[in-house]
Design a protein around this motif. Structure first.
Motif, PDB file in Angstrom:
ATOM      1  N   LYS A 245     -10.555  15.487  32.184  1.00 52.33           N
ATOM      2  CA  LYS A 245      -9.235  16.312  31.725  1.00 52.33           C
ATOM      3  C   LYS A 245      -8.011  16.017  32.538  1.00 52.33           C
ATOM      4  O   LYS A 245      -7.996  15.984  33.807  1.00 52.33           O
ATOM      5  N   MET A 246      -6.673  15.749  31.835  1.00 50.95           N
ATOM      6  CA  MET A 246      -5.798  15.412  32.618  1.00 50.95           C
ATOM      7  C   MET A 246      -4.526  15.891  31.901  1.00 50.95           C
ATOM      8  O   MET A 246      -4.434  15.999  30.595  1.00 50.95           O
ATOM      9  N   THR A 247      -3.551  16.302  32.596  1.00 53.24           N
ATOM     10  CA  THR A 247      -2.152  16.786  31.915  1.00 53.24           C
ATOM     11  C   THR A 247      -1.588  15.460  31.456  1.00 53.24           C
ATOM     12  O   THR A 247      -1.652  14.575  32.144  1.00 53.24           O
ATOM     13  N   GLU A 248      -0.714  15.717  30.326  1.00 52.41           N
ATOM     14  CA  GLU A 248       0.164  14.828  29.883  1.00 52.41           C
ATOM     15  C   GLU A 248       1.122  14.081  30.807  1.00 52.41           C
ATOM     16  O   GLU A 248       1.241  12.872  31.114  1.00 52.41           O
ATOM     17  N   GLU A 249       1.610  15.101  31.703  1.00 54.38           N
ATOM     18  CA  GLU A 249       2.644  14.735  32.792  1.00 54.38           C
ATOM     19  C   GLU A 249       1.758  13.653  33.761  1.00 54.38           C
ATOM     20  O   GLU A 249       2.334  12.590  34.074  1.00 54.38           O
ATOM     21  N   ASP A 250       0.699  14.168  34.442  1.00 52.08           N
ATOM     22  CA  ASP A 250      -0.010  13.380  35.082  1.00 52.08           C
ATOM     23  C   ASP A 250      -0.357  11.983  34.590  1.00 52.08           C
ATOM     24  O   ASP A 250      -0.399  10.987  35.204  1.00 52.08           O
TER      25      ASP A 250
ATOM     26  N   LEU B 230       0.289  20.373  27.921  1.00 50.84           N
ATOM     27  CA  LEU B 230      -0.419  19.587  26.994  1.00 50.84           C
ATOM     28  C   LEU B 230      -1.538  18.881  28.144  1.00 50.84           C
ATOM     29  O   LEU B 230      -0.965  18.217  28.974  1.00 50.84           O
ATOM     30  N   PHE B 231      -2.617  18.960  27.549  1.00 49.63           N
ATOM     31  CA  PHE B 231      -3.843  18.132  28.476  1.00 49.63           C
ATOM     32  C   PHE B 231      -4.343  17.061  27.453  1.00 49.63           C
ATOM     33  O   PHE B 231      -4.254  17.225  26.128  1.00 49.63           O
ATOM     34  N   TYR B 232      -4.908  15.786  28.081  1.00 50.13           N
ATOM     35  CA  TYR B 232      -5.479  14.803  27.318  1.00 50.13           C
ATOM     36  C   TYR B 232      -6.990  15.038  27.918  1.00 50.13           C
ATOM     37  O   TYR B 232      -7.230  15.163  29.224  1.00 50.13           O
ATOM     38  N   GLU B 233      -7.846  15.192  26.888  1.00 47.25           N
ATOM     39  CA  GLU B 233      -9.243  15.307  27.520  1.00 47.25           C
ATOM     40  C   GLU B 233     -10.473  14.153  26.890  1.00 47.25           C
ATOM     41  O   GLU B 233      -9.904  14.024  25.702  1.00 47.25           O
ATOM     42  N   LEU B 234     -11.256  13.833  27.352  1.00 46.16           N
ATOM     43  CA  LEU B 234     -12.300  12.832  26.767  1.00 46.16           C
ATOM     44  C   LEU B 234     -12.647  13.404  25.418  1.00 46.16           C
ATOM     45  O   LEU B 234     -13.448  14.809  25.469  1.00 46.16           O
ATOM     46  N   ALA B 235     -12.917  12.675  24.468  1.00 46.56           N
ATOM     47  CA  ALA B 235     -13.426  13.114  23.193  1.00 46.56           C
ATOM     48  C   ALA B 235     -14.786  12.688  23.047  1.00 46.56           C
ATOM     49  O   ALA B 235     -15.284  11.837  23.949  1.00 46.56           O
ATOM     50  N   GLU B 236     -15.198  12.725  21.923  1.00 44.12           N
ATOM     51  CA  GLU B 236     -16.663  12.448  21.473  1.00 44.12           C
ATOM     52  C   GLU B 236     -16.787  10.926  21.587  1.00 44.12           C
ATOM     53  O   GLU B 236     -18.008  10.470  22.088  1.00 44.12           O
ATOM     54  N   ARG B 237     -15.885  10.037  21.372  1.00 45.90           N
ATOM     55  CA  ARG B 237     -16.258   8.346  21.412  1.00 45.90           C
ATOM     56  C   ARG B 237     -16.282   8.157  22.842  1.00 45.90           C
ATOM     57  O   ARG B 237     -17.037   7.165  23.114  1.00 45.90           O
ATOM     58  N   ALA B 238     -15.598   8.773  23.704  1.00 46.69           N
ATOM     59  CA  ALA B 238     -15.585   8.290  25.074  1.00 46.69           C
ATOM     60  C   ALA B 238     -16.831   9.048  25.626  1.00 46.69           C
ATOM     61  O   ALA B 238     -17.087   8.474  26.913  1.00 46.69           O
ATOM     62  N   LEU B 239     -17.175  10.011  25.165  1.00 44.53           N
ATOM     63  CA  LEU B 239     -18.471  10.718  25.839  1.00 44.53           C
ATOM     64  C   LEU B 239     -19.697  10.280  25.328  1.00 44.53           C
ATOM     65  O   LEU B 239     -20.709  10.399  25.791  1.00 44.53           O
ATOM     66  N   ASP B 240     -19.619   9.339  24.300  1.00 42.18           N
ATOM     67  CA  ASP B 240     -20.903   8.626  23.619  1.00 42.18           C
ATOM     68  C   ASP B 240     -21.527   7.711  24.736  1.00 42.18           C
ATOM     69  O   ASP B 240     -20.623   6.998  25.442  1.00 42.18           O
TER      70      ASP B 240
ATOM     71  N   SER C 209     -10.468   5.641  32.158  1.00 43.83           N
ATOM     72  CA  SER C 209     -10.886   5.661  33.650  1.00 43.83           C
ATOM     73  C   SER C 209     -10.038   6.661  34.340  1.00 43.83           C
ATOM     74  O   SER C 209     -10.476   7.395  35.020  1.00 43.83           O
ATOM     75  N   LEU C 210      -8.496   6.636  34.022  1.00 42.08           N
ATOM     76  CA  LEU C 210      -7.962   7.626  34.486  1.00 42.08           C
ATOM     77  C   LEU C 210      -8.144   9.131  34.378  1.00 42.08           C
ATOM     78  O   LEU C 210      -8.550  10.002  35.129  1.00 42.08           O
ATOM     79  N   VAL C 211      -8.469   9.471  33.037  1.00 39.86           N
ATOM     80  CA  VAL C 211      -9.009  10.589  32.726  1.00 39.86           C
ATOM     81  C   VAL C 211     -10.456  10.856  33.046  1.00 39.86           C
ATOM     82  O   VAL C 211     -10.704  12.165  33.591  1.00 39.86           O
TER      83      VAL C 211
ATOM     84  N   ASP D 163      -4.776  18.958  23.976  1.00 40.53           N
ATOM     85  CA  ASP D 163      -5.140  20.469  23.943  1.00 40.53           C
ATOM     86  C   ASP D 163      -3.918  20.905  24.290  1.00 40.53           C
ATOM     87  O   ASP D 163      -3.587  20.738  25.447  1.00 40.53           O
ATOM     88  N   LYS D 164      -3.260  21.949  23.780  1.00 37.39           N
ATOM     89  CA  LYS D 164      -1.994  22.717  24.211  1.00 37.39           C
ATOM     90  C   LYS D 164      -2.795  24.037  24.859  1.00 37.39           C
ATOM     91  O   LYS D 164      -3.441  24.896  24.119  1.00 37.39           O
TER      92      LYS D 164
END
Length: 238
Positions: A148-153, A202-212, A140-142, A192-193
């Motif tokens: 897409k969200m930075t690791e820090e955030d 460093l970013f965290y991004e929704l991957a295919e399982r979350a996008l399913d 939900s946060l992402v 993803d760096k």
């Protein structure tokens, strides 16, 4: 509904051999899913399993499709195929060497309606309940950050909820950092760096399982429900 009869001679195998291969795939998928905490199973793994003793080109596709049907009709599981997503930065110039076959993977999900599953399968002591909650919070946060969200955030927001990356002994989740890493392994998220003028981020991004579709729609529905409750609460307070 009866399935169309397939001429097994094109694969040069008997019905008994076919049934044995289907059972082998089902067994592999069920055990691998259980022992890997639900991480997607690469199609390449299943192909290698099926081509150890057989070289027919189209055999893996046929056997996997048969296994999908059996998992549904006998075990009540849907075996969903996912196409591995790439980080958004990769679409801006970096070329992936990954072939289409390598990018495909499978997960299994219960076909029970969610209310029935919660009532008869899950219970208050089920260890997956808090993990499911953690997954929903992170996704939900992402999601509300545009996917897409930075690791820090991300960690800053999680710390507000009492989830600190340095906590290795959370009473429910255990090692919080490992719990987040598990979401990457399960392909809910991808890391993803990205290089920038101030260094790497460093970013965290929704991957295919979350996008399913099932997960994506469920996440959006829960977010809307929470937002609507907050709006109603504010109106009442006013």
């Amino acid at each position: 509904m009866s399935q169309p009869v397939v001429d097994l001679s094109q694969f040069d195998i008997s019905k008994e051999e076919k049934d044995k291969l289907v059972a082998e795939v089902i067994r592999y998928v069920l055990f691998k899913t259980h022992h890997s905490s639900g991480c997607p199973i690469k199609r390449e793994e299943l192909t290698q399993l099926l081509t150890k003793n057989y070289r027919q080109r189209n055999l893996p596709t046929f056997i996997i499709n048969e296994a999908v049907q059996k998992l549904s009709s006998i075990f009540g599981y849907e075996m969903r195929e996912l196409q591995r997503s790439r980080p958004s930065s990769a679409n801006q110039g970096r070329i992936s060497q990954q072939s289409a076959a390598e990018a495909r993977s499978y997960i299994i999900t219960s076909k029970l309606p969610s209310d029935v599953y919660k009532k008869y399968v899950l219970n208050d002591n089920d260890s997956t309940v808090p993990l499911n909650g953690f997954t929903f919070v992170v996704l939900s946060l992402v999601h509300i950050s545009g996917g897409k969200m930075t690791e820090e955030d991300l960690w800053r927001n999680l710390r507000r909820m009492g989830l600190d990356e340095s906590n290795e002994n959370h009473p429910v989740l255990g090692n919080i950092k490992q719990a987040l890493d598990t979401l990457v392994q399960q392909r809910y998220l991808q890391k993803d760096k990205v290089s920038g003028p101030e260094g790497n981020t460093l970013f965290y991004e929704l991957a295919e399982r979350a996008l399913d579709a099932p997960i994506s729609e469920s996440t959006k529905a829960h977010i809307s429900e929470i937002v609507n409750k907050e709006v109603v609460s504010v109106d009442v307070d006013d």
